[in-house]
Scaffold this motif. Structure first.
Motif, short mmCIF file in Angstrom:
data_model
loop_
_atom_site.label_atom_id
_atom_site.label_comp_id
_atom_site.label_asym_id
_atom_site.label_seq_id
_atom_site.Cartn_x
_atom_site.Cartn_y
_atom_site.Cartn_z
N LEU A 31 0.81 -1.22 0.00
CA LEU A 31 0.00 0.00 0.00
C LEU A 31 0.84 1.27 0.00
CD1 LEU A 31 -2.85 1.22 0.12
CD2 LEU A 31 -2.67 1.15 2.62
N TRP A 32 1.87 1.34 0.85
CA TRP A 32 2.60 2.61 1.00
C TRP A 32 3.25 3.08 -0.30
CZ3 TRP A 32 0.12 4.48 4.56
CH2 TRP A 32 -0.04 3.90 5.82
N PRO A 33 3.99 2.23 -1.03
CA PRO A 33 4.55 2.74 -2.29
C PRO A 33 3.48 3.07 -3.33
CG PRO A 33 4.99 0.38 -2.03
CD PRO A 33 4.47 0.87 -0.73
N THR A 34 2.37 2.34 -3.31
CA THR A 34 1.29 2.63 -4.25
C THR A 34 0.69 4.00 -3.96
OG1 THR A 34 0.76 0.28 -4.48
CG2 THR A 34 -0.94 1.85 -5.12
N LEU A 35 0.45 4.29 -2.68
CA LEU A 35 -0.11 5.59 -2.32
C LEU A 35 0.88 6.72 -2.60
CD1 LEU A 35 -2.09 4.94 1.00
CD2 LEU A 35 -2.93 5.03 -1.36
N THR A 36 2.16 6.47 -2.34
CA THR A 36 3.16 7.50 -2.64
C THR A 36 3.16 7.82 -4.13
OG1 THR A 36 4.54 6.64 -0.83
CG2 THR A 36 5.58 8.17 -2.36
N ALA A 37 3.08 6.76 -4.95
CA ALA A 37 3.03 6.95 -6.40
C ALA A 37 1.76 7.70 -6.80
CB ALA A 37 3.09 5.60 -7.11
N LEU A 38 0.67 7.41 -6.13
CA LEU A 38 -0.60 8.07 -6.42
C LEU A 38 -0.50 9.57 -6.15
CD1 LEU A 38 -3.39 7.10 -7.41
CD2 LEU A 38 -4.08 6.90 -5.01
N TRP A 39 0.12 9.94 -5.05
CA TRP A 39 0.30 11.36 -4.71
C TRP A 39 1.25 12.03 -5.72
CZ3 TRP A 39 -2.89 9.51 -1.25
CH2 TRP A 39 -3.55 10.37 -0.37
N LEU A 40 2.32 11.33 -6.10
CA LEU A 40 3.25 11.89 -7.09
C LEU A 40 2.57 12.08 -8.43
CD1 LEU A 40 6.45 9.84 -6.19
CD2 LEU A 40 6.33 12.34 -6.28
N ALA A 41 1.76 11.10 -8.82
CA ALA A 41 1.08 11.18 -10.11
C ALA A 41 0.10 12.34 -10.15
CB ALA A 41 0.36 9.87 -10.40
N ALA A 42 -0.56 12.58 -9.01
CA ALA A 42 -1.59 13.63 -8.94
C ALA A 42 -1.03 14.97 -8.48
CB ALA A 42 -2.70 13.19 -8.00
N ASN A 43 0.27 15.02 -8.15
CA ASN A 43 0.86 16.24 -7.58
C ASN A 43 0.11 16.68 -6.33
OD1 ASN A 43 3.06 16.79 -9.40
ND2 ASN A 43 1.51 17.29 -10.93
N GLY A 44 -0.25 15.72 -5.50
CA GLY A 44 -0.98 15.99 -4.28
C GLY A 44 -2.11 15.01 -4.09
N PHE A 45 -3.12 15.39 -3.33
CA PHE A 45 -4.24 14.50 -3.03
C PHE A 45 -4.92 14.05 -4.33
CE2 PHE A 45 -8.81 13.98 -1.73
CZ PHE A 45 -8.61 12.78 -1.03
N PRO A 46 -5.04 12.72 -4.55
CA PRO A 46 -5.58 12.23 -5.81
C PRO A 46 -7.10 12.17 -5.89
CG PRO A 46 -4.91 10.39 -4.45
CD PRO A 46 -4.53 11.64 -3.68
N GLY A 47 -7.78 12.49 -4.81
CA GLY A 47 -9.24 12.38 -4.76
C GLY A 47 -9.68 11.12 -4.06
N LEU A 48 -10.87 11.16 -3.49
CA LEU A 48 -11.36 10.03 -2.70
C LEU A 48 -11.59 8.78 -3.55
CD1 LEU A 48 -13.91 11.80 -0.31
CD2 LEU A 48 -11.68 10.81 0.29
N HIS A 49 -12.01 8.96 -4.79
CA HIS A 49 -12.30 7.80 -5.64
C HIS A 49 -11.04 6.95 -5.86
CE1 HIS A 49 -12.52 6.08 -9.86
NE2 HIS A 49 -13.28 5.30 -9.13
#
Length: 292
Positions: A31-49
């Motif tokens: 989970l942690w690397p996936t969420l880190t990648a998600l934040w990097l991809a979105a340049n911040g909070f990626p949205g609740l969905h």
């Protein structure tokens, strides 16, 4: 069906044991690397969905992977002290039951992916393929932990695919760096079972590396942290992200004190505590974006 566990509540307890529900460290490592990648991809909070899709999807796919792994390894696990009483190995859960549970979990994860985009859906099949291959890699590959590294890192390109509709070089670089972290903690895990694995002919990185196991693990940690530091800075992260990396590095050094004498308890504790390394890196990225 096992007569001693015929009630629905008893079956549920066995299924929860099958997917290691009481041991969340496994899915936290994904989970942690996936969420880190998600934040990097979105340049911040990626949205609740997307946060919900990737959090729940990670838990579901890791749980499905446990079912597949236990079926594949059932004949080996009975010869290993740590795994002899797993539900499939002990006969408490049948092979068909375990595969049915795994399939249901994988389908639930796929249903979540269907709410994203075509690129993410396409790459989800690659993630499933690697998940299916890994349990059998231990028969033929001298460093099967590298295959696990790919499986445990697939959420990274999928996070970029879901967020941006493309998978840039940054995502592949993060996947490569994360693979070295998986090599570090899963080699620690393999050190726990090394004596048993030697007897049954299982291939693991702990056996392949031999007396260089501890040094290699520390090198794996160093490569992971160096790659993620460089890529994070290239992506625009700053001091708080670096603070998270520093906390992760301090934990890696602590793990060296746990594994240097190669004791089962020390190596197993290092493995179980590894999710805090990923948590520190994610926290650094999260705070860096949040406090800009």
């Amino acid at each position: 069906m096992n007569a001693t566990a015929s009630r629905p509540a008893d079956r549920l307890a066995l299924y929860l044991d099958l997917i290691r529900w009481s041991r969340p460290a496994g899915w936290l490592l994904l989970l942690w690397p996936t969420l880190t990648a998600l934040w990097l991809a979105a340049n911040g909070f990626p949205g609740l969905h997307l946060l919900a899709v990737f959090t729940l999807g990670t838990i579901l796919m890791r749980s499905a992977g446990c079912c597949i792994n236990d079926v594949a390894d059932r004949d080996f696990d009975r010869h290993v002290k740590r795994t002899a009483q797993r539900p499939v190995t002990s006969g408490a859960v049948s092979v068909k039951e375990a595969l049915a549970v795994g399939a249901a979990l994988a389908l639930a994860a796929f249903a979540l992916v269907l709410t994203t985009n075509a690129l993410t859906i396409a790459w989800s099949f690659g993630a499933l393929a690697v998940t299916l291959v890994y349990p059998y890699a231990k028969r033929f590959v001298s460093m099967p932990q590298a295959v696990l590294g790919v499986a445990f890192s697939f959420g990274i390109p999928m996070a970029f695919a879901a967020t941006r509709g493309e998978i840039p070089l940054l995502a592949w670089g993060l996947l490569l760096g994360n693979l070295f972290w998986v090599l570090a903690y899963d080699t620690e895990y393999a050190m726990v079972d090394r004596d048993d694995d030697l007897k049954i002919g299982m291939k693991t990185s702990a056996i392949t590396l031999g007396r260089w196991d501890v040094a290699a693990i520390m090198a794996f940690y160093a490569v992971y942290l160096a790659v993620w530091t460089w890529l994070g800075l290239q992506a625009g992260l700053g001091a708080l992200f670096l603070a998270g990396i520093a906390v992760a590095a301090a934990q890696a050094l602590w793990h060296w004190t746990l594994i240097r004498d190669r004791s089962r308890d020390g190596c197993f504790r290092a493995f179980r505590e590894n999710h805090w390394v990923g948590a520190a890196v994610f926290a650094g990225a999260l705070l860096d974006y949040a406090l800009r």
